[in-house]
Write a protein that holds these residues in place. Sequence first.
Motif, short mmCIF file in Angstrom:
data_model
loop_
_atom_site.label_atom_id
_atom_site.label_comp_id
_atom_site.label_asym_id
_atom_site.label_seq_id
_atom_site.Cartn_x
_atom_site.Cartn_y
_atom_site.Cartn_z
N TYR A 119 2.19 -22.96 0.90
CA TYR A 119 2.12 -21.54 0.56
C TYR A 119 2.98 -21.35 -0.68
O TYR A 119 3.99 -22.03 -0.86
N PHE B 99 4.97 -18.68 -3.59
CA PHE B 99 5.66 -17.41 -3.72
C PHE B 99 6.24 -17.27 -5.12
O PHE B 99 6.58 -18.26 -5.76
N TYR C 239 9.44 -14.97 -6.74
CA TYR C 239 10.57 -14.08 -6.48
C TYR C 239 11.17 -13.64 -7.82
O TYR C 239 11.10 -14.35 -8.82
N LEU D 24 11.04 -10.66 -3.16
CA LEU D 24 9.68 -11.20 -3.20
C LEU D 24 8.79 -10.34 -4.09
O LEU D 24 8.72 -9.12 -3.93
N LYS E 150 2.85 -13.35 -2.90
CA LYS E 150 2.69 -14.60 -2.16
C LYS E 150 1.22 -14.97 -2.08
O LYS E 150 0.34 -14.09 -2.11
N LEU F 2 -1.09 -17.21 0.53
CA LEU F 2 -1.17 -17.99 1.77
C LEU F 2 -2.55 -18.61 1.91
O LEU F 2 -2.69 -19.78 2.26
N ILE G 218 6.39 -23.40 0.19
CA ILE G 218 6.75 -23.74 1.56
C ILE G 218 5.61 -24.55 2.13
O ILE G 218 4.45 -24.15 1.99
N ARG H 60 14.51 -16.79 12.18
CA ARG H 60 14.87 -17.92 11.30
C ARG H 60 15.89 -17.44 10.27
O ARG H 60 15.76 -16.35 9.70
N PRO I 2 5.40 -12.29 9.16
CA PRO I 2 5.26 -12.78 7.79
C PRO I 2 6.20 -13.95 7.52
O PRO I 2 7.31 -14.01 8.04
N LEU I 3 5.72 -14.90 6.71
CA LEU I 3 6.48 -16.11 6.44
C LEU I 3 7.55 -15.94 5.38
O LEU I 3 8.48 -16.72 5.31
N GLU I 4 7.37 -14.93 4.51
CA GLU I 4 8.26 -14.86 3.36
C GLU I 4 9.69 -14.66 3.80
O GLU I 4 9.98 -14.02 4.83
N GLN I 5 10.60 -15.22 3.01
CA GLN I 5 12.01 -15.12 3.29
C GLN I 5 12.61 -13.92 2.56
O GLN I 5 12.30 -13.68 1.41
#
Lengths: 119, 116
Positions: A32, A34, A36, A46, A49, A51, A94, B31, B102-105
């Motif tokens: 995936y 991203f 930032y 962010l 993204k 996916l 990721i 997480r 959602p996966l984003e951090q």
Amino acid sequence: AQSVTQLDSQVPVFEEAPVELRCNYSSSVSVYLFWYVQYPNQGLQLLLKYLSGSTLVKGINGFEAEFNKSQTSFHLRKPSVHISDTAEYFCAVIPDPGLASTNAGKSTFGDGTTLTVKP
Amino acid sequence: DTGVSQNPRHKITKRGQNVTFRCDPISEHNRLYWYRQTLGQGPEFLTYFQNEAQLEKSRLLSDRFSAERPKGSFSTLEIQRTEQGDSAMYLCASSSKPGTGPLEQYFGPGTRLTVT
């Protein structure tokens, strides 16, 4: 393992001009992707993204990015920049957490591109 | 405010001293990640937790570094016997477990450590 290369360390542009910040990645598994943004003395925020699905993704502040699997790229674009877009931009990957035996929690970041918008 | 918070924001210490940083993640995230960022570089992964379990540690995390998340909520990162090379921004991030959100951090503002 994954790696991310941001091809330009600094990009100076004039206000209202278009901009492209380039990101290439390398991975043995699907990932995936991203983007930032980091303003001075702040954490990362962010922008957008990817996916799955449409390869053109739109994010906040008028930014968009296109995923190109064959070229393993995820370039960030904006058609008309503002002074307030001046910041550091980071591309990150990721590993797909749906895959077995991956570092599912580990993000790999590029070294960043400093975008400077001049009046 | 339900964002990620980090304390302190700045820490100046003398070489050889111990320091501890705290991170409070977004409450519903299970997480939590720690990264180190030096000038001109992107964040480098240090370690991450799922609930209270530390699932992975980077080779960057020497024996002088230890991280905990005892109750699966806030986390601490301790550096013992600090060295000048430890000077950096330490970033914390949190996210949902895959499949639950959602996966984003989401990143905190960071703690800037200066070792003199």
